[in-house]
Design an enzyme around this catalytic site. Sequence first.
Site, mmCIF file in Angstrom:
data_model
loop_
_atom_site.group_PDB
_atom_site.id
_atom_site.type_symbol
_atom_site.label_atom_id
_atom_site.label_comp_id
_atom_site.label_asym_id
_atom_site.label_seq_id
_atom_site.Cartn_x
_atom_site.Cartn_y
_atom_site.Cartn_z
ATOM 1 N N ARG A 104 0.846 -1.194 0.000
ATOM 2 C CA ARG A 104 0.000 0.000 0.000
ATOM 3 C C ARG A 104 0.873 1.232 0.000
ATOM 4 O O ARG A 104 1.755 1.369 0.846
ATOM 5 C CB ARG A 104 -0.843 0.040 1.288
ATOM 6 C CG ARG A 104 -2.025 -0.851 1.259
ATOM 7 C CD ARG A 104 -3.050 -0.451 2.293
ATOM 8 N NE ARG A 104 -2.566 -0.440 3.663
ATOM 9 C CZ ARG A 104 -3.309 -0.079 4.694
ATOM 10 N NH1 ARG A 104 -4.545 0.325 4.518
ATOM 11 N NH2 ARG A 104 -2.832 -0.109 5.905
ATOM 12 N N THR A 108 -1.397 7.445 -0.333
ATOM 13 C CA THR A 108 -2.687 7.323 -1.033
ATOM 14 C C THR A 108 -3.470 6.090 -0.588
ATOM 15 O O THR A 108 -4.664 5.989 -0.846
ATOM 16 C CB THR A 108 -2.459 7.203 -2.551
ATOM 17 O OG1 THR A 108 -1.736 5.982 -2.792
ATOM 18 C CG2 THR A 108 -1.658 8.374 -3.095
ATOM 19 N N ASP A 200 -0.398 -4.089 12.701
ATOM 20 C CA ASP A 200 0.130 -4.447 11.378
ATOM 21 C C ASP A 200 0.443 -5.945 11.368
ATOM 22 O O ASP A 200 1.370 -6.406 12.030
ATOM 23 C CB ASP A 200 1.387 -3.634 11.073
ATOM 24 C CG ASP A 200 1.819 -3.849 9.623
ATOM 25 O OD1 ASP A 200 1.962 -2.863 8.900
ATOM 26 O OD2 ASP A 200 2.006 -5.018 9.211
ATOM 27 N N ASP A 203 4.012 -7.011 10.149
ATOM 28 C CA ASP A 203 5.039 -6.710 11.152
ATOM 29 C C ASP A 203 4.979 -7.690 12.319
ATOM 30 O O ASP A 203 6.008 -8.136 12.830
ATOM 31 C CB ASP A 203 4.869 -5.278 11.685
ATOM 32 C CG ASP A 203 5.440 -4.243 10.718
ATOM 33 O OD1 ASP A 203 6.251 -4.628 9.858
ATOM 34 O OD2 ASP A 203 5.053 -3.067 10.833
HETATM 35 N N1 URA Z 1 -3.081 -4.086 7.337
HETATM 36 C C1 URA Z 1 -2.738 -4.520 8.573
HETATM 37 O O1 URA Z 1 -1.776 -5.275 8.744
HETATM 38 N N2 URA Z 1 -3.464 -4.093 9.626
HETATM 39 C C2 URA Z 1 -4.527 -3.275 9.486
HETATM 40 O O2 URA Z 1 -5.154 -2.945 10.493
HETATM 41 C C3 URA Z 1 -4.868 -2.843 8.185
HETATM 42 C C4 URA Z 1 -4.128 -3.255 7.130
#
Ligand code: URA
Length: 209
Positions: A104, A108, A200, A203
């Site tokens: 992503r 944007t 995330d 992560d």
């Molecule tokens: N991607 C993620 O890893 N966590 C989110 O909350 C949204 C997108």
Amino acid sequence: MNKNVFIFNHPLIDHKMTIIRNKETNIKDFKENVSEIGALITYEVTRGLKTKDVTVETPICKTVGKVLAQKIVIVPILRAGLGMVDGILQVIPTARVGHIGLYRDEKTLEPITYYQKFPKEIKDCTVLLVDPMLATGKSASRAVDILKSAGAKNVCYIGLIGAPEGVEYLSSKHSDVPIYLAALDTKLNEKGYIVPGLGDCGDRLFGTK
Ligand code: URA
């Protein structure tokens, strides 16, 4: 809620979801539980797969059994989707695995494609598109575009948590794609994270933060 959206209400899945939502959960437990939820979801997702009859001989006599009539391809969106692949393969060990690389753009939030690789016969297969977090829905929708361009006709989306915005977006772009999620959360925040979510996912799976 769209008829093609399935949210699992299952005690085992809910229990494991609470473990992975907890920010204190360590990387080993996080990874194991993500994978196990992948397996549990797949068990339900594949309930409707077509089978064909085959004759086998048991040590006692001949009998007719059922085998899967269609090949299955698992396609994780890199990199968080990788976290669910092992669990899905435990349930369907003969599945092929394709990959889609998307990230992503942080400003944007638009998806950028950097990699795609699928088995040649994808057009004849049931495709399980895997991405744990259905946030804006843009990456998932782009991934379905890519799969359909490669010839896939039968695609299901499997994830852990969806935001209402993401579910709405993906269903509006691809109403033929059923969406299977362990949980539907409240909203997206201003940074595009699902609330309450789990942070995330990439992560937390790979220890990169
Ligand atoms: N991607 C993620 O890893 N966590 C989110 O909350 C949204 C997108």
